[in-house]
Design a protein around this motif. Structure first.
Motif, PDB file in Angstrom:
ATOM      1  N   CYS A 116     -17.242 -20.083 -42.971  1.00  0.00           N
ATOM      2  CA  CYS A 116     -16.821 -18.772 -42.478  1.00  0.00           C
ATOM      3  C   CYS A 116     -15.364 -18.501 -42.850  1.00  0.00           C
ATOM      4  O   CYS A 116     -14.475 -19.295 -42.547  1.00  0.00           O
ATOM      5  N   THR A 117     -15.127 -17.360 -43.491  1.00  0.00           N
ATOM      6  CA  THR A 117     -13.762 -16.948 -43.825  1.00  0.00           C
ATOM      7  C   THR A 117     -13.353 -15.679 -43.091  1.00  0.00           C
ATOM      8  O   THR A 117     -12.166 -15.367 -43.006  1.00  0.00           O
ATOM      9  N   ASN A 118     -14.341 -14.943 -42.582  1.00  0.00           N
ATOM     10  CA  ASN A 118     -14.064 -13.724 -41.818  1.00  0.00           C
ATOM     11  C   ASN A 118     -14.587 -13.900 -40.392  1.00  0.00           C
ATOM     12  O   ASN A 118     -15.774 -14.138 -40.186  1.00  0.00           O
ATOM     13  N   LEU A 119     -13.701 -13.784 -39.415  1.00  0.00           N
ATOM     14  CA  LEU A 119     -14.058 -14.000 -38.014  1.00  0.00           C
ATOM     15  C   LEU A 119     -13.932 -12.702 -37.239  1.00  0.00           C
ATOM     16  O   LEU A 119     -12.882 -12.052 -37.254  1.00  0.00           O
ATOM     17  N   TRP A 120     -15.024 -12.329 -36.544  1.00  0.00           N
ATOM     18  CA  TRP A 120     -15.043 -11.128 -35.718  1.00  0.00           C
ATOM     19  C   TRP A 120     -15.076 -11.546 -34.247  1.00  0.00           C
ATOM     20  O   TRP A 120     -15.967 -12.302 -33.827  1.00  0.00           O
ATOM     21  N   LEU A 121     -14.119 -11.065 -33.473  1.00  0.00           N
ATOM     22  CA  LEU A 121     -14.026 -11.375 -32.050  1.00  0.00           C
ATOM     23  C   LEU A 121     -14.276 -10.088 -31.272  1.00  0.00           C
ATOM     24  O   LEU A 121     -13.426  -9.191 -31.237  1.00  0.00           O
ATOM     25  N   LEU A 122     -15.456  -9.980 -30.651  1.00  0.00           N
ATOM     26  CA  LEU A 122     -15.894  -8.743 -29.999  1.00  0.00           C
ATOM     27  C   LEU A 122     -15.871  -8.938 -28.485  1.00  0.00           C
ATOM     28  O   LEU A 122     -16.606  -9.757 -27.944  1.00  0.00           O
ATOM     29  N   SER A 123     -15.046  -8.153 -27.784  1.00  0.00           N
ATOM     30  CA  SER A 123     -14.856  -8.372 -26.352  1.00  0.00           C
ATOM     31  C   SER A 123     -14.874  -7.065 -25.578  1.00  0.00           C
ATOM     32  O   SER A 123     -14.612  -5.988 -26.113  1.00  0.00           O
ATOM     33  N   THR A 124     -15.181  -7.197 -24.281  1.00  0.00           N
ATOM     34  CA  THR A 124     -15.033  -6.092 -23.343  1.00  0.00           C
ATOM     35  C   THR A 124     -14.172  -6.570 -22.172  1.00  0.00           C
ATOM     36  O   THR A 124     -14.234  -7.730 -21.776  1.00  0.00           O
ATOM     37  N   GLY A 125     -13.362  -5.666 -21.615  1.00  0.00           N
ATOM     38  CA  GLY A 125     -12.602  -5.953 -20.406  1.00  0.00           C
ATOM     39  C   GLY A 125     -11.776  -7.221 -20.473  1.00  0.00           C
ATOM     40  O   GLY A 125     -11.085  -7.499 -21.460  1.00  0.00           O
ATOM     41  N   THR A 126     -11.860  -8.025 -19.411  1.00  0.00           N
ATOM     42  CA  THR A 126     -11.059  -9.244 -19.328  1.00  0.00           C
ATOM     43  C   THR A 126     -11.530 -10.334 -20.287  1.00  0.00           C
ATOM     44  O   THR A 126     -10.849 -11.350 -20.444  1.00  0.00           O
ATOM     45  N   ALA A 127     -12.651 -10.126 -20.941  1.00  0.00           N
ATOM     46  CA  ALA A 127     -13.173 -11.129 -21.870  1.00  0.00           C
ATOM     47  C   ALA A 127     -12.346 -11.242 -23.145  1.00  0.00           C
ATOM     48  O   ALA A 127     -12.620 -12.096 -23.990  1.00  0.00           O
ATOM     49  N   ILE A 128     -11.317 -10.408 -23.290  1.00  0.00           N
ATOM     50  CA  ILE A 128     -10.407 -10.601 -24.419  1.00  0.00           C
ATOM     51  C   ILE A 128      -9.597 -11.882 -24.237  1.00  0.00           C
ATOM     52  O   ILE A 128      -9.071 -12.445 -25.194  1.00  0.00           O
ATOM     53  N   GLY A 129      -9.498 -12.376 -22.988  1.00  0.00           N
ATOM     54  CA  GLY A 129      -8.675 -13.536 -22.679  1.00  0.00           C
ATOM     55  C   GLY A 129      -8.889 -14.739 -23.574  1.00  0.00           C
ATOM     56  O   GLY A 129      -7.936 -15.228 -24.203  1.00  0.00           O
ATOM     57  N   PRO A 130     -10.109 -15.282 -23.665  1.00  0.00           N
ATOM     58  CA  PRO A 130     -10.313 -16.464 -24.499  1.00  0.00           C
ATOM     59  C   PRO A 130     -10.041 -16.215 -25.978  1.00  0.00           C
ATOM     60  O   PRO A 130      -9.657 -17.136 -26.701  1.00  0.00           O
ATOM     61  N   PHE A 131     -10.209 -14.972 -26.433  1.00  0.00           N
ATOM     62  CA  PHE A 131      -9.911 -14.658 -27.833  1.00  0.00           C
ATOM     63  C   PHE A 131      -8.403 -14.720 -28.093  1.00  0.00           C
ATOM     64  O   PHE A 131      -7.968 -15.130 -29.174  1.00  0.00           O
ATOM     65  N   LEU A 132      -7.599 -14.300 -27.110  1.00  0.00           N
ATOM     66  CA  LEU A 132      -6.152 -14.407 -27.273  1.00  0.00           C
ATOM     67  C   LEU A 132      -5.739 -15.874 -27.328  1.00  0.00           C
ATOM     68  O   LEU A 132      -4.814 -16.246 -28.059  1.00  0.00           O
ATOM     69  N   SER A 133      -6.437 -16.721 -26.570  1.00  0.00           N
ATOM     70  CA  SER A 133      -6.186 -18.158 -26.637  1.00  0.00           C
ATOM     71  C   SER A 133      -6.493 -18.699 -28.028  1.00  0.00           C
ATOM     72  O   SER A 133      -5.685 -19.423 -28.626  1.00  0.00           O
ATOM     73  N   ILE A 134      -7.636 -18.319 -28.557  1.00  0.00           N
ATOM     74  CA  ILE A 134      -8.040 -18.768 -29.899  1.00  0.00           C
ATOM     75  C   ILE A 134      -7.066 -18.261 -30.960  1.00  0.00           C
ATOM     76  O   ILE A 134      -6.665 -18.997 -31.870  1.00  0.00           O
ATOM     77  N   LEU A 135      -6.661 -16.996 -30.836  1.00  0.00           N
ATOM     78  CA  LEU A 135      -5.760 -16.413 -31.832  1.00  0.00           C
ATOM     79  C   LEU A 135      -4.367 -17.023 -31.792  1.00  0.00           C
ATOM     80  O   LEU A 135      -3.623 -16.941 -32.777  1.00  0.00           O
TER      81      LEU A 135
END
Length: 257
Positions: A116-135
C-alpha cells in the motif's frame, strides 16, 4: 477513590480542552504499558452508586511523542444520559482517573499491507482521534506516498484539532491531504453529505486528486456504525474487498461506540 481496580492504573488529569458544548479533550498522565498508534484503552471512574464504570477511548497522541507514552490524550463526546462521559466532562486538572494498563485494537500501521502506497483515513466525529495518533508517527510520514484524511461532522465547530492538522500537513510536505465534510452547514470549498455517497459519486476521489486502486490503496474506516457499514458497501461497489489477516484486502474498520 479506591486504589485497587484490576487491570487499571491510577492517573491524573493534566489538561482539559473544550471544543464545543459537548465535545472535549482530556490529557491524562499514568504509568501504563506501552501501546501502538491507532489503539484504544479504557477510562474508569466510580458513579454515584459507588460502582466502577469503564468505557473505551482511543489515543489521540502518538506513543512516540517527546513526552513519552505516559502522557495520553483522548477526544470525547459528552453523551446525554451516558454512563461515563458526563463524569469525564466534569473533570478538572489534578483530578484522579483510572486508565487501562494495557491497550487494545488492530487499527495500526502493521496491519496495512506492505504494497500500500496510498492510505485513506475515513472518520466521523471523535473517531478522527486514532487517525491523528497514526499520522503523528514518523513511520507514517516516510512509508506512504499519499495520505487522505477525511473527517465528517455536523458543524464547522466540530472540525477539531485544526492547528495539529496544519502542523501535520507541513510535516508531510504535500503528501497529506485533509478533506473535511460538514453535513449541517454550507461552507465554501467544503463537502457536504456522507462519506459513502461522496465516495461512490466520485467527489471525494476528485478532491483527493488520487484515484485509489486495488494495487496500491488501503482504507481505514472509523466512526459511527452507520458510516462504517455503508462505506464498506460503497468500497465493495468500487471493487475493494475487506482486509483479513488470512486474506489481505483493501479496507478495515472500527466502530466508534
Amino acid at each position: 477513590m479506591e486504589r485497587q481496580l484490576n487491570g487499571f492504573i491510577e492517573g491524573v488529569v493534566t489538561q482539559v480542552k473544550n471544543w464545543t458544548e459537548n465535545e472535549f479533550s482530556i490529557q491524562v498522565k499514568a504509568d501504563v504499558k506501552p501501546y501502538i498508534a491507532g489503539q484504544f484503552t479504557k477510562l474508569a471512574l466510580k458513579n454515584i452508586n459507588d460502582e466502577w464504570v469503564r468505557r473505551a477511548y482511543s489515543f489521540v497522541n502518538s506513543p512516540n511523542q517527546a513526552s513519552g507514552h505516559s502522557d495520553m490524550e483522548f477526544l470525547i463526546i459528552d453523551v446525554e444520559n451516558g454512563h461515563l462521559s458526563p463524569q469525564l466532562a466534569q473533570l478538572n486538572i489534578g483530578d484522579q482517573i483510572y486508565v487501562g494498563d494495557k491497550a487494545s485494537g488492530f487499527m495500526t500501521l502493521s496491519e496495512i499491507p506492505a504494497e500500500c502506497t496510498n492510505l485513506w483515513l475515513l472518520s466521523t466525529g471523535t473517531a478522527i482521534g486514532p487517525f491523528l495518533s497514526i499520522l503523528s508517527e514518523p513511520e507514517t510520514q516516510t512509508r506512504f506516498d499519499s495520505i487522505i484524511l477525511v473527517h465528517a461532522v455536523r458543524t464547522k465547530q466540530e472540525l477539531v484539532y485544526q492547528k495539529l492538522i496544519t502542523q501535520l500537513q507541513n510535516n508531510y510536505h504535500g503528501k497529506l491531504k485533509y478533506l473535511p465534510i460538514v453535513s449541517r452547514e454550507k461552507i465554501p470549498g467544503v463537502h457536504s453529505g456522507r462519506i459513502p455517497q461522496l465516495l461512490t459519486n466520485g467527489k471525494l476521489i476528485s478532491s483527493a486528486d488520487i484515484t485509489p486502486t486495488t494495487e496500491n490503496s488501503f482504507f481505514y474506516l472509523c466512526g459511527n456504525p452507520d458510516m462504517v457499514h455503508d462505506t464498506k458497501d460503497a468500497l465493495e461497489t468500487l471493487g475493494f474487498k475487506k482486509h483479513l489477516r488470512r486474506s489481505p484486502g483493501h479496507f478495515s474498520s472500527e466502530n466508534y461506540w
